[in-house]
Design a protein around this motif. Structure first.
Motif, PDB file in Angstrom:
ATOM      1  N   GLN A 182      20.333   8.337 -29.756  1.00  0.00           N
ATOM      2  CA  GLN A 182      19.116   7.565 -29.536  1.00  0.00           C
ATOM      3  C   GLN A 182      18.904   7.373 -28.043  1.00  0.00           C
ATOM      4  OE1 GLN A 182      19.795   4.048 -32.074  1.00  0.00           O
ATOM      5  NE2 GLN A 182      18.231   4.869 -33.446  1.00  0.00           N
ATOM      6  N   LEU A 183      17.642   7.447 -27.633  1.00  0.00           N
ATOM      7  CA  LEU A 183      17.286   7.239 -26.243  1.00  0.00           C
ATOM      8  C   LEU A 183      16.228   6.139 -26.166  1.00  0.00           C
ATOM      9  CD1 LEU A 183      17.641  10.571 -26.768  1.00  0.00           C
ATOM     10  CD2 LEU A 183      17.363  10.556 -24.291  1.00  0.00           C
ATOM     11  N   GLN A 184      16.325   5.283 -25.165  1.00  0.00           N
ATOM     12  CA  GLN A 184      15.397   4.173 -25.018  1.00  0.00           C
ATOM     13  C   GLN A 184      15.020   4.003 -23.554  1.00  0.00           C
ATOM     14  OE1 GLN A 184      13.992   1.843 -27.478  1.00  0.00           O
ATOM     15  NE2 GLN A 184      12.731   1.675 -25.650  1.00  0.00           N
ATOM     16  N   GLU A 185      13.729   4.141 -23.280  1.00  0.00           N
ATOM     17  CA  GLU A 185      13.226   3.940 -21.925  1.00  0.00           C
ATOM     18  C   GLU A 185      13.014   2.456 -21.650  1.00  0.00           C
ATOM     19  OE1 GLU A 185      11.385   7.641 -23.814  1.00  0.00           O
ATOM     20  OE2 GLU A 185      11.476   5.512 -24.282  1.00  0.00           O
ATOM     21  N   SER A 186      13.196   2.072 -20.408  1.00  0.00           N
ATOM     22  CA  SER A 186      12.908   0.695 -20.008  1.00  0.00           C
ATOM     23  C   SER A 186      12.462   0.687 -18.557  1.00  0.00           C
ATOM     24  CB  SER A 186      14.147  -0.201 -20.175  1.00  0.00           C
ATOM     25  OG  SER A 186      15.218   0.264 -19.382  1.00  0.00           O
ATOM     26  N   GLY A 187      11.646  -0.317 -18.232  1.00  0.00           N
ATOM     27  CA  GLY A 187      11.150  -0.446 -16.880  1.00  0.00           C
ATOM     28  C   GLY A 187       9.791  -1.113 -16.861  1.00  0.00           C
TER      29      GLY A 187
ATOM     30  N   SER B  85       1.027   3.167  -4.339  1.00  0.00           N
ATOM     31  CA  SER B  85       1.886   3.407  -3.177  1.00  0.00           C
ATOM     32  C   SER B  85       3.325   2.919  -3.381  1.00  0.00           C
ATOM     33  CB  SER B  85       1.315   2.790  -1.893  1.00  0.00           C
ATOM     34  OG  SER B  85       1.576   1.408  -1.828  1.00  0.00           O
ATOM     35  N   GLU B  86       3.561   2.188  -4.476  1.00  0.00           N
ATOM     36  CA  GLU B  86       4.923   1.709  -4.720  1.00  0.00           C
ATOM     37  C   GLU B  86       5.729   2.749  -5.511  1.00  0.00           C
ATOM     38  OE1 GLU B  86       4.194  -3.085  -4.381  1.00  0.00           O
ATOM     39  OE2 GLU B  86       4.722  -2.243  -6.348  1.00  0.00           O
ATOM     40  N   THR B  87       6.969   2.383  -5.831  1.00  0.00           N
ATOM     41  CA  THR B  87       7.865   3.300  -6.535  1.00  0.00           C
ATOM     42  C   THR B  87       8.023   2.903  -7.995  1.00  0.00           C
ATOM     43  OG1 THR B  87       9.110   3.867  -4.532  1.00  0.00           O
ATOM     44  CG2 THR B  87      10.220   4.218  -6.646  1.00  0.00           C
ATOM     45  N   LEU B  88       7.795   3.874  -8.861  1.00  0.00           N
ATOM     46  CA  LEU B  88       7.982   3.697 -10.293  1.00  0.00           C
ATOM     47  C   LEU B  88       9.464   3.925 -10.603  1.00  0.00           C
ATOM     48  CD1 LEU B  88       5.819   5.595 -12.968  1.00  0.00           C
ATOM     49  CD2 LEU B  88       8.316   5.610 -13.063  1.00  0.00           C
ATOM     50  N   SER B  89      10.065   3.004 -11.320  1.00  0.00           N
ATOM     51  CA  SER B  89      11.487   3.131 -11.673  1.00  0.00           C
ATOM     52  C   SER B  89      11.670   2.907 -13.162  1.00  0.00           C
ATOM     53  CB  SER B  89      12.326   2.107 -10.897  1.00  0.00           C
ATOM     54  OG  SER B  89      12.281   2.355  -9.506  1.00  0.00           O
ATOM     55  N   LEU B  90      12.270   3.876 -13.813  1.00  0.00           N
ATOM     56  CA  LEU B  90      12.540   3.791 -15.242  1.00  0.00           C
ATOM     57  C   LEU B  90      13.997   4.163 -15.511  1.00  0.00           C
ATOM     58  CD1 LEU B  90       9.375   5.565 -16.721  1.00  0.00           C
ATOM     59  CD2 LEU B  90       9.811   3.117 -16.628  1.00  0.00           C
ATOM     60  N   THR B  91      14.522   3.575 -16.560  1.00  0.00           N
ATOM     61  CA  THR B  91      15.887   3.873 -16.992  1.00  0.00           C
ATOM     62  C   THR B  91      15.872   4.308 -18.440  1.00  0.00           C
ATOM     63  OG1 THR B  91      16.877   2.313 -15.442  1.00  0.00           O
ATOM     64  CG2 THR B  91      18.198   2.922 -17.352  1.00  0.00           C
ATOM     65  N   CYS B  92      16.701   5.268 -18.766  1.00  0.00           N
ATOM     66  CA  CYS B  92      16.874   5.723 -20.137  1.00  0.00           C
ATOM     67  C   CYS B  92      18.301   5.414 -20.572  1.00  0.00           C
ATOM     68  CB  CYS B  92      16.600   7.219 -20.246  1.00  0.00           C
ATOM     69  SG  CYS B  92      16.746   7.877 -21.926  1.00  0.00           S
ATOM     70  N   THR B  93      18.418   4.545 -21.563  1.00  0.00           N
ATOM     71  CA  THR B  93      19.735   4.188 -22.091  1.00  0.00           C
ATOM     72  C   THR B  93      20.015   5.035 -23.324  1.00  0.00           C
ATOM     73  OG1 THR B  93      19.485   1.931 -21.272  1.00  0.00           O
ATOM     74  CG2 THR B  93      21.162   2.323 -22.965  1.00  0.00           C
TER      75      THR B  93
END
Lengths: 112, 113
Positions: free
Chosen positions: B3-8, B15-23
């Motif tokens: 199973q994979l789950q994105e979060s952020g 102009s900012e930075t997009l940050s996502l994590t996949c657990t």
């Protein structure tokens, strides 16, 4: 980049009738390891894509037998022997033989 | 099962930075496979962003390469995406995948002030 071209863009089908989607690549998808890296995906509205086939014709777990996939080199086909209501959505082909990975534009299957 | 789950954050300013994590659960990311990020703008098709191999090698889409960083934290069994200097064109559902055979549910990221 490898360009993936799908046809048709839209495919109205009658329940119980067959359907076929074509996918052509701008260059051969035969990798140096000898495998052909062509995947097919199905995406229902509001859902994540689900892979149906990998390496041209290897069926993923749980994919009904009415689905089949074939092809070689630059020319590939996804077939549905008889369409059921749950088959609606968008179908994508994707090549994994060359970086960057690239997708076809999608074929929308809908019931007439 | 895998199973994979994105979060952020669901909203990022231009102009900012997009940050996502996949657990990831059900499989160790250091054991094998490519772990990747895809995105899909509203109403449009799929685009590959980049992948990280279980060995740590990374591969990026040239169209985004100057702005993308993918990294992995094997101790947490997760991998991350950073996309800098975002614009409205980066508004999309972002998916994490394992070799395209397993996908997360996706997370909508909107770029807006």
């Amino acid at each position: 980049d490898v360009v993936m071209t799908q046809s048709p863009l839209s495919l109205p089908v009658t329940l119980g009738q067959p359907a076929s989607i074509s996918c052509r690549s701008s260059q051969s998808l035969v990798h140096s390891d000898g495998h052909t890296y062509l995947n097919w995906f199905h995406q229902r509205p509001g859902q994540s894509p689900r892979r149906l086939f990998y390496k041209v014709s290897n069926r993923d777990s749980g994919v009904p037998d009415r689905f089949s996939a074939s092809g070689s080199g630059t020319d590939f086909t996804l077939k549905i022997s008889w369409v059921e209501a749950e088959d609606v959505g968008v179908y994508y082909c994707m090549q994994g033989a060359h970086w960057p990975l690239t997708f076809g534009g999608g074929t929308k299957v809908e019931i007439k | 099962q895998v199973q994979l789950q994105e979060s952020g954050p669901g909203l990022v300013k231009p102009s900012e930075t997009l940050s996502l994590t996949c657990t990831v659960s059900g499989y160790s990311i250091s054991s094998g496979y490519y772990w990747g990020w895809m995105r899909q703008p509203p109403g449009k098709g799929l685009e590959w962003i980049g992948s990280i191999y279980h060995s740590g090698s990374t591969y990026y889409n040239p169209s985004l390469k100057s702005r993308v960083t993918i990294s992995a934290d094997t101790s947490k069994n997760e991998f991350s995406l950073k996309l800098s200097s975002v614009t409205a064109a980066d508004t999309a559902v972002y998916y994490c995948t394992r070799d395209q055979g397993y996908w997360g549910q996706g997370t909508l990221v909107t770029v807006s002030s």
